[in-house]
Design a protein around this motif. Sequence first.
Motif, PDB file in Angstrom:
ATOM      1  N   LEU A  93      -9.519 -28.443  15.275  1.00 60.21           N
ATOM      2  CA  LEU A  93     -10.976 -28.320  15.271  1.00 60.21           C
ATOM      3  C   LEU A  93     -11.493 -28.734  16.639  1.00 60.21           C
ATOM      4  O   LEU A  93     -11.081 -29.765  17.180  1.00 60.21           O
ATOM      5  CB  LEU A  93     -11.568 -29.228  14.184  1.00 60.21           C
ATOM      6  N   GLY A  94     -12.394 -27.918  17.214  1.00 60.00           N
ATOM      7  CA  GLY A  94     -12.904 -28.270  18.529  1.00 60.00           C
ATOM      8  C   GLY A  94     -13.911 -27.267  19.048  1.00 60.00           C
ATOM      9  O   GLY A  94     -14.432 -26.419  18.316  1.00 60.00           O
ATOM     10  N   THR A  95     -14.169 -27.364  20.351  1.00 58.20           N
ATOM     11  CA  THR A  95     -15.135 -26.512  21.033  1.00 58.20           C
ATOM     12  C   THR A  95     -14.406 -25.530  21.931  1.00 58.20           C
ATOM     13  O   THR A  95     -13.470 -25.916  22.643  1.00 58.20           O
ATOM     14  CB  THR A  95     -16.098 -27.366  21.880  1.00 58.20           C
ATOM     15  N   VAL A  96     -14.822 -24.280  21.919  1.00 60.35           N
ATOM     16  CA  VAL A  96     -14.238 -23.290  22.827  1.00 60.35           C
ATOM     17  C   VAL A  96     -14.620 -23.681  24.252  1.00 60.35           C
ATOM     18  O   VAL A  96     -15.803 -23.882  24.548  1.00 60.35           O
ATOM     19  CB  VAL A  96     -14.749 -21.875  22.503  1.00 60.35           C
ATOM     20  N   PRO A  97     -13.649 -23.845  25.150  1.00 60.00           N
ATOM     21  CA  PRO A  97     -13.963 -24.327  26.501  1.00 60.00           C
ATOM     22  C   PRO A  97     -14.730 -23.306  27.331  1.00 60.00           C
ATOM     23  O   PRO A  97     -14.637 -22.093  27.101  1.00 60.00           O
ATOM     24  CB  PRO A  97     -12.581 -24.591  27.098  1.00 60.00           C
ATOM     25  N   HIS A  98     -15.495 -23.824  28.282  1.00 61.65           N
ATOM     26  CA  HIS A  98     -16.227 -22.944  29.194  1.00 61.65           C
ATOM     27  C   HIS A  98     -15.370 -22.512  30.383  1.00 61.65           C
ATOM     28  O   HIS A  98     -15.771 -21.636  31.146  1.00 61.65           O
ATOM     29  CB  HIS A  98     -17.500 -23.637  29.689  1.00 61.65           C
ATOM     30  N   LYS A  99     -14.215 -23.123  30.506  1.00 64.21           N
ATOM     31  CA  LYS A  99     -13.248 -22.701  31.509  1.00 64.21           C
ATOM     32  C   LYS A  99     -12.133 -21.953  30.795  1.00 64.21           C
ATOM     33  O   LYS A  99     -11.684 -22.362  29.725  1.00 64.21           O
ATOM     34  CB  LYS A  99     -12.682 -23.919  32.243  1.00 64.21           C
ATOM     35  N   ALA A 100     -11.696 -20.830  31.355  1.00 63.26           N
ATOM     36  CA  ALA A 100     -10.641 -20.037  30.720  1.00 63.26           C
ATOM     37  C   ALA A 100      -9.432 -20.921  30.418  1.00 63.26           C
ATOM     38  O   ALA A 100      -8.872 -21.543  31.311  1.00 63.26           O
ATOM     39  CB  ALA A 100     -10.243 -18.871  31.624  1.00 63.26           C
ATOM     40  N   SER A 101      -9.027 -20.981  29.140  1.00 63.85           N
ATOM     41  CA  SER A 101      -7.952 -21.865  28.703  1.00 63.85           C
ATOM     42  C   SER A 101      -7.019 -21.117  27.764  1.00 63.85           C
ATOM     43  O   SER A 101      -7.428 -20.201  27.045  1.00 63.85           O
ATOM     44  CB  SER A 101      -8.526 -23.093  27.985  1.00 63.85           C
ATOM     45  N   VAL A 102      -5.763 -21.543  27.749  1.00 69.34           N
ATOM     46  CA  VAL A 102      -4.730 -20.869  26.967  1.00 69.34           C
ATOM     47  C   VAL A 102      -4.582 -21.538  25.597  1.00 69.34           C
ATOM     48  O   VAL A 102      -4.528 -22.760  25.487  1.00 69.34           O
ATOM     49  CB  VAL A 102      -3.378 -20.893  27.701  1.00 69.34           C
ATOM     50  N   VAL A 103      -4.543 -20.705  24.564  1.00 74.16           N
ATOM     51  CA  VAL A 103      -4.188 -21.135  23.223  1.00 74.16           C
ATOM     52  C   VAL A 103      -2.813 -20.548  22.927  1.00 74.16           C
ATOM     53  O   VAL A 103      -2.650 -19.325  22.911  1.00 74.16           O
ATOM     54  CB  VAL A 103      -5.201 -20.646  22.171  1.00 74.16           C
ATOM     55  N   GLN A 104      -1.847 -21.411  22.728  1.00 73.60           N
ATOM     56  CA  GLN A 104      -0.480 -20.944  22.485  1.00 73.60           C
ATOM     57  C   GLN A 104      -0.121 -21.136  21.020  1.00 73.60           C
ATOM     58  O   GLN A 104      -0.223 -22.225  20.485  1.00 73.60           O
ATOM     59  CB  GLN A 104       0.523 -21.687  23.349  1.00 73.60           C
ATOM     60  N   ILE A 105       0.299 -20.056  20.394  1.00 70.05           N
ATOM     61  CA  ILE A 105       0.752 -20.095  19.005  1.00 70.05           C
ATOM     62  C   ILE A 105       2.269 -19.952  19.006  1.00 70.05           C
ATOM     63  O   ILE A 105       2.807 -18.967  19.505  1.00 70.05           O
ATOM     64  CB  ILE A 105       0.095 -18.983  18.184  1.00 70.05           C
ATOM     65  N   GLY A 106       2.941 -20.958  18.464  1.00 69.21           N
ATOM     66  CA  GLY A 106       4.397 -20.973  18.465  1.00 69.21           C
ATOM     67  C   GLY A 106       4.971 -20.577  17.124  1.00 69.21           C
ATOM     68  O   GLY A 106       4.360 -20.778  16.070  1.00 69.21           O
ATOM     69  N   PHE A 107       6.171 -20.013  17.166  1.00 67.25           N
ATOM     70  CA  PHE A 107       6.856 -19.544  15.962  1.00 67.25           C
ATOM     71  C   PHE A 107       8.193 -20.278  15.862  1.00 67.25           C
ATOM     72  O   PHE A 107       9.199 -19.814  16.397  1.00 67.25           O
ATOM     73  CB  PHE A 107       7.062 -18.036  16.019  1.00 67.25           C
ATOM     74  N   PRO A 108       8.237 -21.423  15.189  1.00 60.84           N
ATOM     75  CA  PRO A 108       9.457 -22.248  15.157  1.00 60.84           C
ATOM     76  C   PRO A 108      10.501 -21.755  14.161  1.00 60.84           C
ATOM     77  O   PRO A 108      10.570 -22.199  13.013  1.00 60.84           O
ATOM     78  CB  PRO A 108       8.924 -23.627  14.774  1.00 60.84           C
ATOM     79  N   CYS A 109      11.320 -20.800  14.605  1.00 61.41           N
ATOM     80  CA  CYS A 109      12.427 -20.354  13.763  1.00 61.41           C
ATOM     81  C   CYS A 109      13.374 -21.537  13.529  1.00 61.41           C
ATOM     82  O   CYS A 109      13.604 -22.350  14.412  1.00 61.41           O
ATOM     83  CB  CYS A 109      13.183 -19.206  14.434  1.00 61.41           C
ATOM     84  N   LEU A 110      13.934 -21.605  12.325  1.00 55.17           N
ATOM     85  CA  LEU A 110      14.750 -22.746  11.950  1.00 55.17           C
ATOM     86  C   LEU A 110      16.216 -22.571  12.292  1.00 55.17           C
ATOM     87  O   LEU A 110      16.963 -23.525  12.321  1.00 55.17           O
ATOM     88  CB  LEU A 110      14.601 -23.013  10.443  1.00 55.17           C
TER      89      LEU A 110
END
Length: 276
Positions: A123-140
């Motif tokens: 939960l948070g605020t979308v930054p005003h500076k271009a920022s990366v959101v990384q979604i990881g896929f942790p295969c087991l």
Amino acid sequence: AAGMMVPAGRLCWALLCGALSLCGLRAAPRRPDSLYVWIDARQARLLIGFEEDVLIVSEGRMAPFTHDFRRAQRRMPAVPVRIRALNFTWQATGRTEYFYEFLSLRSLDKGIMADPTINIPLLGTVPHKASVVQIGFPCLGKQDGVAAFEVNVIIMNSEGNIILQTPQNAIFFKTCQQAECPGGCRNGGFCNERHVCECPDGFYGPHCEKALCSPHCMNGGLCITPGLCICPPGFYGINCDKANCTTTCFNGGTCFYLGKCICPSGYEGDQCEISE
């Protein structure tokens, strides 16, 4: 030319699965006081083969792709094995505030892949500076397969109204393979660059699953760790060389198994009690 539509077939690779997983256009000039989400050129090259920013959310609106999301979803391939994470870039331009919340990061196939991860708070605020959101896929690494998963996120304006949201009941897929050494390496072994398990001292086998005992286990004993044998009934000792005898051997006989004696020369019988 800038502003041209990205071919639909290639674009699907850019839409495999992300927080919003939407279709878009090549990057256009940013307008003030709005919201943008895009896949940067470097990530796009890995996914679709050409270096162009691919817009996912433009001017605070989802791309037309999402209007028939279910149909498009059926054409989406699973995230390939080589892709372990996807990077999305977002930015709130101007002074407008946007708030986000990840409602769900859930794997539906926990035996293949753990829950997706993100590199930012839920939960948070979308930054005003271009920022990366990384979604990881942790295969087991425990089994091959395709894991289904959910990434559900909403974006709200300063009044608390939801302006963007992952399509309801959206399910995405990730292809996972076993560890690089199929079956994995046990007992502290590690998988080397040749995809072969290198075993620590005392273990051997394709998965380092076998233990070395020196001297070796006798009388049917099983070596379970270096220097430790599990002995069958009737035997004991470091390498199962000694017998638990329940009988007495006479005339210098030696008990070597339950009820069995090794008799010296000149004697015979179960207990060496008979003189030849």
